[in-house]
Enzyme design. Structure first.
Site, PDB file in Angstrom:
ATOM      1  CE  LYS A 189      -3.881  -2.250   2.320  1.00 12.36           C
ATOM      2  NZ  LYS A 189      -4.578  -2.481   3.596  1.00 12.36           N
ATOM      3  CD  GLN A 219      -2.999  -4.710   6.942  1.00 12.49           C
ATOM      4  OE1 GLN A 219      -3.037  -3.729   6.195  1.00 12.49           O
ATOM      5  NE2 GLN A 219      -3.523  -5.872   6.612  1.00 12.49           N
ATOM      6  CG  ASP A 269      -9.474   0.142   5.060  1.00 14.98           C
ATOM      7  OD1 ASP A 269      -9.677  -0.165   3.873  1.00 14.98           O
ATOM      8  OD2 ASP A 269      -9.064  -0.677   5.903  1.00 14.98           O
TER       9      ASP A 269
END
Length: 289
Positions: free
Chosen positions: A54, A98, A121
């Site tokens: 990413k 994450q 996200d």
């Protein structure tokens, strides 16, 4: 194989290129570079690799990358404090935690520490509510993988209005928001999971199948209606999805490969939404000035 592949690679590359151009304009006109902060707790190799991927994609898109790596023994309170700092930092436009996190951490508490304006996200309850209500006055951010799936379905002209979509999986950041987005597109949605009774029979009624259960080769070819559209959102050890690809490809009309299907779309939407967040922040400051 009779199914056509729904490949996300080229579409994702186009999305990233457009995001990069918008990031360049922000930099040139306002002196602001969009910034995505990634937070990794522990040293899980797969998670670390995914975060690096990413970060590399961010740089290619002209997006600054801020990496926060915390020890595996980090507490919920310590993680929330770090995320709160990022939420309060005006130079940070997007925050990615994450997941999964170590078991001692309350993951939901950590997600909720993310400022909804920086939740690129799409993991907070605020973002889920925005997807569920589908209110254009407060659109929020889409969960990255479900949002990427919707863009992929649109790119391949999959008709959703009136279609029966079965979502296998009920994760708050994948299965549940995927169902909400499909419902907003006027599909008839059934949520299913590993404990659903007569699951194969239910899946055979689906025009669109979203597999997000987290079990390798879980969905078999004889579960599918001939001509169904199959989206495999799973990723398991050995580059294997949640759908038995060889079997499903003989029955489906369209199917995503693993890798190369949903994965690139997830990252592309994450970067696109980071630029969205930066533009919103810049325009808010301009309006106030």
């Amino acid at each position: 194989m009779s199914a056509e592949l729904m490949i996300g690679t080229d579409l994702a590359a186009d999305m990233v290129a457009k995001a990069a151009e918008r990031a360049r304009v922000l930099q040139e006109q306002y002196g602001v570079q969009p910034c995505l902060a990634t937070v990794l707790v522990g040293d899980d190799p797969a998670s670390a690799t995914y975060v690096r991927m990413k970060q590399n994609r961010s740089k290619k898109a002209g997006i600054a990358s801020l990496s926060i790596v915390l020890p595996a023994e980090t507490t919920t309170e310590e993680l929330v404090a770090e995320i709160t700092k990022l939420s309060d930092d005006p130079a940070v436009h997007g925050i990615l935690l994450q997941h999964p996190v170590p078991p001692q951490i309350d993951e939901r508490a950590a997600f909720e520490a993310i400022d909804p304006a920086k939740d690129v996200d799409g993991v907070t309850m605020r973002s889920f509510a925005a997807m569920a209500f589908n209110d254009t006055r407060d659109p929020g951010f889409r969960s990255a993988t479900p949002g990427g799936i919707m863009r992929l379905l649109a790119a391949y002209d999959v008709p959703l209005e009136g279609a029966h979509a079965v979502v296998i999986g009920r994760s708050p950041i994948l299965g549940k928001p995927a169902g909400m987005l499909l419902l907003a597109s006027n599909a008839t949605v059934t949520y299913a999971h590993s404990r659903t009774r007569d699951l194969p029979e239910l899946v055979r009624t689906a025009d669109v199948v979203i597999a997000a259960v987290g079990k390798a080769n879980f969905v078999r070819g004889d579960w599918l209606k001939p001509g169904a559209v199959v989206v495999d959102a799973g990723y398991n050890e050995g580059n294997v999805g949640d759908v038995h690809f060889a079997e499903a490809a003989e029955v489906a009309r369209l199917i995503t490969p693993v890798p190369g299907g949903v994965g690139p779309m997830t990252i592309a939407l994450l970067l696109e939404q980071t630029v969205d967040a930066a533009e919103t922040a810049v325009h808010s400051l301009t309006t106030l000035a």
